[in-house]
Design an enzyme around this catalytic site. Structure first.
Site, PDB file in Angstrom:
ATOM      1  N   HIS A  67     -48.294  16.856 -46.787  1.00  0.00           N
ATOM      2  CA  HIS A  67     -49.144  15.799 -47.363  1.00  0.00           C
ATOM      3  C   HIS A  67     -48.483  14.441 -47.162  1.00  0.00           C
ATOM      4  O   HIS A  67     -49.147  13.411 -47.176  1.00  0.00           O
ATOM      5  CB  HIS A  67     -49.423  16.080 -48.843  1.00  0.00           C
ATOM      6  N   LYS A  72     -39.108  17.488 -45.090  1.00  0.00           N
ATOM      7  CA  LYS A  72     -37.655  17.310 -45.232  1.00  0.00           C
ATOM      8  C   LYS A  72     -37.032  18.528 -45.882  1.00  0.00           C
ATOM      9  O   LYS A  72     -37.587  19.095 -46.817  1.00  0.00           O
ATOM     10  CB  LYS A  72     -37.465  16.085 -46.142  1.00  0.00           C
ATOM     11  N   LYS A  96     -39.440  19.247 -55.254  1.00  0.00           N
ATOM     12  CA  LYS A  96     -38.299  18.357 -55.522  1.00  0.00           C
ATOM     13  C   LYS A  96     -38.611  16.930 -55.070  1.00  0.00           C
ATOM     14  O   LYS A  96     -38.420  15.975 -55.809  1.00  0.00           O
ATOM     15  CB  LYS A  96     -37.093  18.904 -54.747  1.00  0.00           C
ATOM     16  N   ASP A 101     -40.041  11.323 -56.536  1.00  0.00           N
ATOM     17  CA  ASP A 101     -40.756  10.241 -55.838  1.00  0.00           C
ATOM     18  C   ASP A 101     -40.140   9.878 -54.500  1.00  0.00           C
ATOM     19  O   ASP A 101     -39.937   8.697 -54.188  1.00  0.00           O
ATOM     20  CB  ASP A 101     -40.793   8.976 -56.713  1.00  0.00           C
ATOM     21  N   LYS A 108     -37.582  23.613 -44.787  1.00  0.00           N
ATOM     22  CA  LYS A 108     -36.223  24.165 -44.875  1.00  0.00           C
ATOM     23  C   LYS A 108     -35.911  24.896 -43.589  1.00  0.00           C
ATOM     24  O   LYS A 108     -36.795  25.488 -42.968  1.00  0.00           O
ATOM     25  CB  LYS A 108     -36.136  25.154 -46.039  1.00  0.00           C
ATOM     26  N   SER A 362     -30.768  11.140 -48.893  1.00  0.00           N
ATOM     27  CA  SER A 362     -31.267  11.347 -47.526  1.00  0.00           C
ATOM     28  C   SER A 362     -32.408  10.374 -47.237  1.00  0.00           C
ATOM     29  O   SER A 362     -32.533   9.842 -46.129  1.00  0.00           O
ATOM     30  CB  SER A 362     -31.799  12.778 -47.366  1.00  0.00           C
TER      31      SER A 362
HETATM   32  P1  NAD Z   1     -21.474  25.094 -49.538  1.00  0.00           P
HETATM   33  O1  NAD Z   1     -21.564  26.062 -48.438  1.00  0.00           O
HETATM   34  O2  NAD Z   1     -20.779  23.800 -49.342  1.00  0.00           O
HETATM   35  O3  NAD Z   1     -20.772  25.766 -50.821  1.00  0.00           O
HETATM   36  C1  NAD Z   1     -21.151  26.988 -51.383  1.00  0.00           C
HETATM   37  C2  NAD Z   1     -20.007  27.430 -52.288  1.00  0.00           C
HETATM   38  O4  NAD Z   1     -20.378  28.623 -52.962  1.00  0.00           O
HETATM   39  C3  NAD Z   1     -18.725  27.735 -51.510  1.00  0.00           C
HETATM   40  O5  NAD Z   1     -17.626  27.287 -52.260  1.00  0.00           O
HETATM   41  C4  NAD Z   1     -18.725  29.272 -51.445  1.00  0.00           C
HETATM   42  O6  NAD Z   1     -17.444  29.814 -51.323  1.00  0.00           O
HETATM   43  C5  NAD Z   1     -19.358  29.600 -52.776  1.00  0.00           C
HETATM   44  N1  NAD Z   1     -19.966  30.930 -52.804  1.00  0.00           N
HETATM   45  C6  NAD Z   1     -20.723  31.523 -51.855  1.00  0.00           C
HETATM   46  N2  NAD Z   1     -21.094  32.746 -52.261  1.00  0.00           N
HETATM   47  C7  NAD Z   1     -20.566  32.918 -53.484  1.00  0.00           C
HETATM   48  C8  NAD Z   1     -20.585  33.983 -54.422  1.00  0.00           C
HETATM   49  N3  NAD Z   1     -21.226  35.107 -54.165  1.00  0.00           N
HETATM   50  N4  NAD Z   1     -19.946  33.798 -55.597  1.00  0.00           N
HETATM   51  C9  NAD Z   1     -19.275  32.658 -55.879  1.00  0.00           C
HETATM   52  N5  NAD Z   1     -19.215  31.629 -55.018  1.00  0.00           N
HETATM   53  C10 NAD Z   1     -19.848  31.753 -53.840  1.00  0.00           C
HETATM   54  O7  NAD Z   1     -22.971  24.873 -50.043  1.00  0.00           O
HETATM   55  P2  NAD Z   1     -23.567  23.633 -50.834  1.00  0.00           P
HETATM   56  O8  NAD Z   1     -24.089  22.685 -49.858  1.00  0.00           O
HETATM   57  O9  NAD Z   1     -22.601  23.207 -51.873  1.00  0.00           O
HETATM   58  O10 NAD Z   1     -24.830  24.344 -51.515  1.00  0.00           O
HETATM   59  C11 NAD Z   1     -24.727  25.081 -52.716  1.00  0.00           C
HETATM   60  C12 NAD Z   1     -26.105  25.231 -53.319  1.00  0.00           C
HETATM   61  O11 NAD Z   1     -26.654  23.945 -53.559  1.00  0.00           O
HETATM   62  C13 NAD Z   1     -27.125  25.976 -52.454  1.00  0.00           C
HETATM   63  O12 NAD Z   1     -27.999  26.685 -53.292  1.00  0.00           O
HETATM   64  C14 NAD Z   1     -27.859  24.840 -51.774  1.00  0.00           C
HETATM   65  O13 NAD Z   1     -29.157  25.217 -51.348  1.00  0.00           O
HETATM   66  C15 NAD Z   1     -27.918  23.837 -52.899  1.00  0.00           C
HETATM   67  N6  NAD Z   1     -28.138  22.455 -52.460  1.00  0.00           N
HETATM   68  C16 NAD Z   1     -27.287  21.839 -51.600  1.00  0.00           C
HETATM   69  C17 NAD Z   1     -27.515  20.513 -51.228  1.00  0.00           C
HETATM   70  C18 NAD Z   1     -26.558  19.728 -50.362  1.00  0.00           C
HETATM   71  O14 NAD Z   1     -26.744  18.503 -50.229  1.00  0.00           O
HETATM   72  N7  NAD Z   1     -25.547  20.333 -49.764  1.00  0.00           N
HETATM   73  C19 NAD Z   1     -28.648  19.840 -51.714  1.00  0.00           C
HETATM   74  C20 NAD Z   1     -29.503  20.503 -52.590  1.00  0.00           C
HETATM   75  C21 NAD Z   1     -29.237  21.806 -52.956  1.00  0.00           C
END
Ligand code: NAD
Length: 468
Positions: A67, A72, A96, A101, A108, A362
């Site tokens: 929309h 993103k 989100k 906004d 994804k 972003s």
């Molecule tokens: P990342 O890969 O940098 O870090 C993930 C962390 O979780 C690592 O430290 C890893 O060792 C740990 N981990 C993985 N499996 C695990 C388990 N079973 N038990 C305990 N720890 C575990 O990822 P991220 O970018 O920090 O993303 C983390 C979450 O945040 C995800 O759900 C992602 O979708 C969400 N997220 C990330 C962003 C971003 O900007 N990076 C934005 C929005 C949402």
């Protein structure tokens, strides 16, 4: 349970949470169906020659809503990724963006890969090929589909993707905007790397600001926090909350187990230790708990799951003692667990609100790339000059000398990082206020998750209702 099954449940969880909000809003079923369904999913299989062997990699880009364009979403590199998971995450992105906004549709991406199994050069080649495939099919483009980092990817992978896009479309003047989360010296924006963690901090501050009655129990200072996952999001959230708000990080859960200290853990030291050893086992002077997941059930003030989805489910929900759960990861609490926790009175700040900082910044990076100009370039020196004039006027009128620290504050023209932080804080506060407003308006909306979905759905529905 197999990951495929978990991921299928994850998608159902997102849909059920969506349905709850639709019901509470009393929204027309035709519109809600239109919003709920994914627009398209691209699956790509591509070969890369690695150590003289041809390996076929499989990746996805799911577009949930268009929309608003571009669509993103983050790109995840993981050996557990499935199409179902990517579709569920793309839906969360739509909600989100609407909640905070940010004028984007939701998408994804995912690549089925264990990034640790490859060298830097091999990963570069795999990422480049994946990006080229996406770009050739129109699923990597500054106007239509713009990825960002997620689990298993970082600024480095984003710069490789930007480079791959530019190789194919060198004449596109906006090529830099085809991905966000790039390194600052590769046309990224200051503050993007830590943006999601910073947003987690601002989300918690918004919540505590609204509780604030002047009593110590309604302040973040001294709160005992358990965090799961010390990756990009978890590390920055823990670092800022501990360093700036005075919380105590009493436990950190990683893949290999958890560490615990009632005195508080040194977040930076733990991060360095993980980078060196790959886990938290044998970190000095703390208690190690091999069954890391059980630490989610320990007594604390705030639980921050910041690793992956479905960590709190119907098996452990009843044993969770934290009165407040802050979903830094996407989908860490399943639908049934959410219901159990609500019954117990646990407050949950939902993922689409808590981790929206990444997409907010972003958005700033994308507009910065399209405008070809850094934020603040036009007004920074003007603001400094005006500050100096105000100071001179004040000192002339009062005959008093301004203290040095105050002089520095008043004559400081905002740098790009100041503007990014201010814009992020503003976006999170506004989203929180919109959730509170909808809770006050609709009797059936009594929790933050339903409120967040309801705000988002209302905004997206407006696009579908507008006469064409
Ligand atoms: P990342 O890969 O940098 O870090 C993930 C962390 O979780 C690592 O430290 C890893 O060792 C740990 N981990 C993985 N499996 C695990 C388990 N079973 N038990 C305990 N720890 C575990 O990822 P991220 O970018 O920090 O993303 C983390 C979450 O945040 C995800 O759900 C992602 O979708 C969400 N997220 C990330 C962003 C971003 O900007 N990076 C934005 C929005 C949402």
């Amino acid at each position: 349970m197999s990951d495929e099954k978990t991921n299928h449940l994850f998608r159902q969880n997102v849909e059920r949470m969506f349905d709850n909000a639709v019901l509470a809003l009393g929204l027309n079923q035709n519109i809600s169906r239109l919003i709920k369904e994914s627009s398209s999913v691209l699956q790509i299989k591509f070969p890369v020659v690695i150590r003289e062997e041809t390996i076929i990699f499989c990746g996805w880009w799911a577009v949930h809503s268009t929309h608003l364009l571009p669509a993103k979403g983050g790109i995840r590199f993981s050996s557990l990724v499935t199409q179902d998971e990517i579709e569920a995450l793309s839906a969360l992105m739509s909600y989100k963006c609407a909640l905070v906004d940010v004028p984007f549709g939701g998408a994804k991406g995912g690549l089925l890969i264990d990034p640790k199994a490859y060298s830097r050069d091999e990963l570069h080649e795999i990422t480049r090929k994946f990006a080229q495939e996406l770009a050739r099919k129109g699923f990597l483009n500054p106007a239509t589909n713009v990825p960002a980092p997620d689990m298993g990817t970082s600024a480095r992978e984003m710069s490789w993707m930007a480079e791959a896009y530019k190789e194919i479309f060198p004449e596109d003047v906006n090529h830099r905007a085809c991905v966000t989360g790039k390194p600052v010296n590769h046309h990224g924006i200051p503050g993007r790397t830590e943006a999601t963690g910073r947003g987690v901090q601002y989300a918690l501050q918004s919540y505590f600001r609204c509780l604030d009655d002047g009593s110590a129990c309604n302040s973040l200072e001294g709160k005992r926090v358990i965090i799961q996952g010390l990756g990009n999001v978890g590390y920055h959230a823990a670092k800022f909350l501990q360093g700036e708000d005075g919380v105590k990080i009493i436990a950190i859960i990683q893949r290999d187990g958890a560490i615990y200290s009632e005195q508080g853990l040194p977040v930076n030291e733990v991060k360095k230790y993980i980078a060196k050893t790959g886990g938290v086992k044998d970190f000095p002077d703390v208690k190690f708990i091999e069954d890391g997941k059980s630490v989610l059930e320990m007594e604390c003030d705030i639980l921050i799951p910041a690793a992956l989805e479905s960590q709190i489910d119907k098996e452990n929900a009843d044993r969770i003692k934290a009165p407040l759960i802050v979903e830094a990861a996407n989908g860490p609490v399943t639908y049934i667990a959410d219901e159990i926790l609500k019954q117990k009175g646990t407050v949950i700040l939902p993922d689409i609100f808590v981790n929206s900082g990444g997409v907010v910044v972003s958005y700033f990076e994308w507009t910065h790339n399209l405008s070809h100009m850094r934020f603040g370039r036009l007004q920074r020196r003007f603001d400094e000059m005006r500050g100096r004039h105000i100071l001179t006027a004040l000192e002339t009128l009062t005959g008093e000398q301004t203290p040095e620290w105050m002089r520095a504050e008043i004559t400081h023209g905002a740098e790009e990082i100041d503007l990014v932080r201010s814009g992020l804080d503003d976006s999170i506060r506004a989203a929180f206020d919109s959730m509170r407003e909808i809770m006050a308006k609709y009797e059936k909306i009594t929790d933050y998750r339903t409120a967040a979905f309801a705000v988002a759905i209302n905004k997206i529905a407006r696009y579908h209702n507008e006469p064409s």
